[in-house]
Motif scaffolding. Structure first.
Motif, mmCIF file in Angstrom:
data_model
loop_
_atom_site.group_PDB
_atom_site.id
_atom_site.type_symbol
_atom_site.label_atom_id
_atom_site.label_comp_id
_atom_site.label_asym_id
_atom_site.label_seq_id
_atom_site.Cartn_x
_atom_site.Cartn_y
_atom_site.Cartn_z
ATOM 1 N N ASP A 174 -31.061 16.453 -73.839
ATOM 2 C CA ASP A 174 -31.903 15.622 -72.933
ATOM 3 C C ASP A 174 -31.444 14.233 -71.873
ATOM 4 N N THR A 175 -29.454 14.806 -71.749
ATOM 5 C CA THR A 175 -28.490 14.510 -71.303
ATOM 6 C C THR A 175 -27.284 15.313 -70.604
ATOM 7 N N THR A 176 -27.638 15.472 -69.664
ATOM 8 C CA THR A 176 -25.824 16.035 -69.462
ATOM 9 C C THR A 176 -24.736 15.234 -69.255
ATOM 10 N N MET A 177 -23.600 15.903 -69.017
ATOM 11 C CA MET A 177 -22.512 15.023 -69.466
ATOM 12 C C MET A 177 -22.940 14.159 -67.701
ATOM 13 N N MET A 178 -23.175 15.245 -66.386
ATOM 14 C CA MET A 178 -23.581 13.947 -65.183
ATOM 15 C C MET A 178 -24.176 12.579 -65.901
ATOM 16 N N ASP A 179 -24.967 13.125 -66.678
ATOM 17 C CA ASP A 179 -26.322 11.682 -66.685
ATOM 18 C C ASP A 179 -25.727 11.043 -67.113
ATOM 19 N N LYS A 180 -24.464 11.085 -68.469
ATOM 20 C CA LYS A 180 -24.079 10.809 -68.987
ATOM 21 C C LYS A 180 -22.484 9.670 -68.316
ATOM 22 N N ILE A 181 -22.139 10.520 -67.715
ATOM 23 C CA ILE A 181 -21.352 9.202 -67.124
ATOM 24 C C ILE A 181 -22.297 8.301 -66.009
ATOM 25 N N LYS A 182 -22.601 8.659 -65.427
ATOM 26 C CA LYS A 182 -23.514 7.528 -64.363
ATOM 27 C C LYS A 182 -24.136 6.755 -65.281
ATOM 28 N N GLY A 183 -25.108 6.972 -66.526
ATOM 29 C CA GLY A 183 -25.174 5.454 -67.314
ATOM 30 C C GLY A 183 -24.343 5.122 -67.801
ATOM 31 N N SER A 184 -23.357 5.659 -68.091
ATOM 32 C CA SER A 184 -22.137 4.326 -68.356
ATOM 33 C C SER A 184 -21.559 3.421 -67.768
ATOM 34 N N LEU A 185 -21.172 4.566 -66.701
ATOM 35 C CA LEU A 185 -20.586 3.442 -65.447
ATOM 36 C C LEU A 185 -21.433 2.494 -64.681
ATOM 37 N N SER A 186 -23.023 2.712 -65.072
ATOM 38 C CA SER A 186 -23.865 1.727 -64.238
ATOM 39 C C SER A 186 -23.726 0.586 -64.977
ATOM 40 N N CYS A 187 -23.397 0.591 -66.225
ATOM 41 C CA CYS A 187 -22.749 -0.507 -66.882
ATOM 42 C C CYS A 187 -22.581 -1.737 -66.423
ATOM 43 N N HIS A 188 -21.213 -1.441 -65.095
ATOM 44 C CA HIS A 188 -20.682 -1.669 -64.608
ATOM 45 C C HIS A 188 -21.067 -2.688 -63.155
ATOM 46 N N ALA A 189 -21.610 -1.975 -63.031
ATOM 47 C CA ALA A 189 -22.348 -1.684 -61.636
ATOM 48 C C ALA A 189 -22.331 -3.051 -60.549
ATOM 49 N N PRO A 190 -21.303 -2.918 -59.489
ATOM 50 C CA PRO A 190 -21.389 -3.956 -58.701
ATOM 51 C C PRO A 190 -22.827 -4.513 -58.179
ATOM 52 N N LYS A 191 -22.676 -6.480 -57.734
ATOM 53 C CA LYS A 191 -24.151 -6.742 -57.635
ATOM 54 C C LYS A 191 -24.449 -6.166 -56.677
ATOM 55 N N ASP A 192 -23.320 -5.707 -55.012
ATOM 56 C CA ASP A 192 -24.242 -4.785 -53.943
ATOM 57 C C ASP A 192 -24.175 -3.643 -54.280
ATOM 58 N N GLN A 193 -26.152 -2.971 -54.109
ATOM 59 C CA GLN A 193 -26.624 -1.851 -54.477
ATOM 60 C C GLN A 193 -26.015 -1.073 -53.819
ATOM 61 N N ALA A 194 -24.493 -1.108 -53.011
ATOM 62 C CA ALA A 194 -24.362 -0.274 -51.919
ATOM 63 C C ALA A 194 -23.707 0.854 -52.458
ATOM 64 N N TYR A 195 -22.954 0.440 -53.785
ATOM 65 C CA TYR A 195 -21.863 1.090 -54.138
ATOM 66 C C TYR A 195 -22.807 2.592 -54.863
ATOM 67 N N SER A 196 -24.633 2.388 -54.995
ATOM 68 C CA SER A 196 -24.844 3.684 -55.403
ATOM 69 C C SER A 196 -24.763 5.411 -55.000
ATOM 70 N N GLN A 197 -24.851 4.667 -53.869
ATOM 71 C CA GLN A 197 -23.892 5.426 -52.659
ATOM 72 C C GLN A 197 -22.845 5.924 -52.752
ATOM 73 N N ILE A 198 -22.113 5.371 -52.826
ATOM 74 C CA ILE A 198 -20.692 5.477 -52.677
ATOM 75 C C ILE A 198 -20.401 6.295 -53.365
ATOM 76 N N LEU A 199 -20.646 6.395 -54.625
ATOM 77 C CA LEU A 199 -20.654 6.786 -55.922
ATOM 78 C C LEU A 199 -20.889 8.338 -55.959
ATOM 79 N N GLU A 200 -22.784 8.194 -55.076
ATOM 80 C CA GLU A 200 -23.126 9.431 -55.554
ATOM 81 C C GLU A 200 -22.035 10.549 -54.864
ATOM 82 N N HIS A 201 -21.534 10.130 -53.706
ATOM 83 C CA HIS A 201 -20.231 10.791 -53.406
ATOM 84 C C HIS A 201 -19.185 11.327 -54.180
ATOM 85 N N VAL A 202 -18.892 11.148 -55.132
ATOM 86 C CA VAL A 202 -17.753 10.841 -55.839
ATOM 87 C C VAL A 202 -18.211 12.112 -57.297
ATOM 88 N N TYR A 203 -19.387 12.054 -57.298
ATOM 89 C CA TYR A 203 -20.225 12.501 -58.130
ATOM 90 C C TYR A 203 -20.180 14.092 -57.626
#
Length: 466
Positions: A430-459
């Motif tokens: 039920d989990t792609t490799m992309m889901d896997k890396i996104k889920g793991s990196l979310s554990c170290h997410a910055p307080k500023d939620q704008a990071y998610s939009q930046i990381l989407e470009h990386v993904y």
């Protein structure tokens, strides 16, 4: 300190069950027979009488008596068809399911019971291949026991159950792939790769003894606590969440081992080591020609930022995040070199990241900070003692441009690599490799939620790498 001093080479279902503890003995066809104390004592001498112990004769009670495993809360687990079950190992070799408090006589009894909750048609549990002790399959401990007490034993006696379980999981993956091939490409390939990854069982430090050139340098060693060797941790450590994010990202990109350096500051007054930046090495471990150029670039980056070299990290892509004998020697060497010739103390932190080890809980990588205590003076030929380092993780407010730039450089470096992770494939059903890396990196997410939009470009760039 010149950067070249560090070498580059290198849980449960929702079923309603009784709340009061009860012993469950039904383990299907594979349930082990209870052995008397005399029979267990005879196990060690059975090979001397010309007979070999079969896999059914080795019970958890036998492994406990020989200190191959230890009783503990939550040390046992089963992962089956997307469901997780956690159990306690009791001193008498029985298993207590954490969810309900039920007591099971054997791994097979527990595995069969749990699997039937998910799949009522399940007839047996393949318990020793399904139940993991601290992330390792119990069947591997049978192998270790036989190697120790019956070295002439046919290893097929302990591997056949493992193969049966792996075959079953493989069939499940193939069936799921056929059923969902339009929207789940690559599932079969991922599950097959899981079957071919043979796990290494960590050993206790106390079992190593004097150095032995014949010992496999890739042998994994369990970490000790400072308190277990009658010591206090001689320094405090604070690690930036952006360090963890970049390091975890680097380790997720390839199925090969990676390495990088850690930059920060050491305060002798407060005895605080602060890790502020990760510097991934964009080179192959065996590529000595490019290593010097990469290290020189990192050295300049450290200098420009006013940072010192304070440690290193590397990955165990599909294995436990525990140091090998080779890692222990490398860490000891790094510690001595960073200390320099003036005999002043400066700690060097080692970190191991295990991104794709299926013994991890959930999608998050296991990240293990460690240090090495020199062996006792009276035993100079022993290995150094690997110890777990207690770390304070400091949450960053935002994702810095430096980190984002490093991530994009890593994407470009691994874009055409033959060992690049295929992020469109499936980590589990039920989990792609992309889901896997996104889920793991979310554990170290910055307080500023704008990071998610930046990381989407990386993904999106990772998707384009396939």
């Amino acid at each position: 300190m010149d950067v070249n001093t560090i070498r580059l080479n290198h849980v449960s279902t929702g079923s309603e069950l009784p709340c009061s503890p009860q012993v469950v003995e039904d383990g299907g066809e594979e349930d082990e027979e209870e052995l008397s104390g005399g029979e267990e004592a005879d196990l060690r001498s059975s090979s001397g009488r010309g007979s070999l112990l079969t896999r059914r004769g080795i019970t958890l009670r036998v492994l406990l008596k020989d200190s191959l495993v230890e009783p503990g809360d939550g040390v046992l687990s089963i992962h089956y068809l997307g469901k997780n079950f956690i159990g306690d190992l009791l001193t008498d070799g029985k298993i207590r399911w954490v969810e309900t408090g039920q007591i099971f006589n054997s791994p097979s009894a527990w595995a069969t019971h749990c699997k039937r909750l998910v799949n009522p048609a399940k007839k047996s549990g393949c318990g020793w291949a399904s139940v993991r002790y601290r992330g390792q399959k119990l069947v591997q401990y049978k192998t270790t026991w036989l190697h120790k007490y019956q070295p002439s034993a046919d290893m097929s006696l302990v591997s056949e159950e493992d193969d049966d379980e792996d075959e079953e999981e493989g069939k499940t993956a193939v069936q799921a792939d056929e059923k969902n091939k339009n929207n789940k490409p690559g599932l079969h390939d991922v599950m097959v790769s899981r079957r071919t990854d043979r796990e290494r069982i960590p050993v206790r430090y106390c079992t190593l003894g004097t150095r032995d050139a014949a010992r496999d340098p890739h042998t994994l060693v369990e970490l000790s606590a400072f308190s277990a060797i009658n010591r206090f941790q001689p320094f405090n450590v604070a690690v930036s969440s952006n360090v963890l994010l970049l390091m975890d990202f680097h380790c997720h990109l390839t199925t090969s081992e990676v390495v990088g350096y850690l930059g920060g500051r050491w305060d002798t007054n407060t005895q605080l080591l602060t890790v502020l930046r990760a510097f991934p090495c964009r080179t192959r471990l065996a590529d000595r020609d490019s290593a010097s150029a990469v290290e020189e670039e990192i050295c300049q980056n450290l200098f420009m930022r006013g940072l010192s070299l304070v440690g290193w990290y590397h990955s165990h892509p599909r294995g436990p995040a525990l140091p090998s004998l080779q890692d222990i020697d490398s860490q000891m060497d790094h510690q001595l070199r960073l200390q320099g010739s003036n005999n002043g103390f400066q700690p060097c932190l080692g970190i191991i990241c295990g991104p794709y080890y299926h013994g991890n809980q959930g999608v998050a990588s296991t990240i293990t900070p460690f240090w090495v205590v020199p062996p006792p003076e009276q035993r100079p030929n022993d290995y150094g003692i690997p110890v777990a380092v207690e770390v304070t993780y400091v949450q960053d407010n935002f994702l810095t441009s430096d980190v984002l730039n490093e991530m994009m450089l890593l994407v470009d470096y691994y874009r055409a690599a033959p060992d690049i992770v295929q992020f469109t494939q499936y980590w589990c059903p039920d989990t792609t490799m992309m889901d896997k890396i996104k889920g793991s990196l979310s554990c170290h997410a910055p307080k500023d939620q704008a990071y998610s939009q930046i990381l989407e470009h990386v993904y999106s760039q990772l998707n384009n790498m396939q």
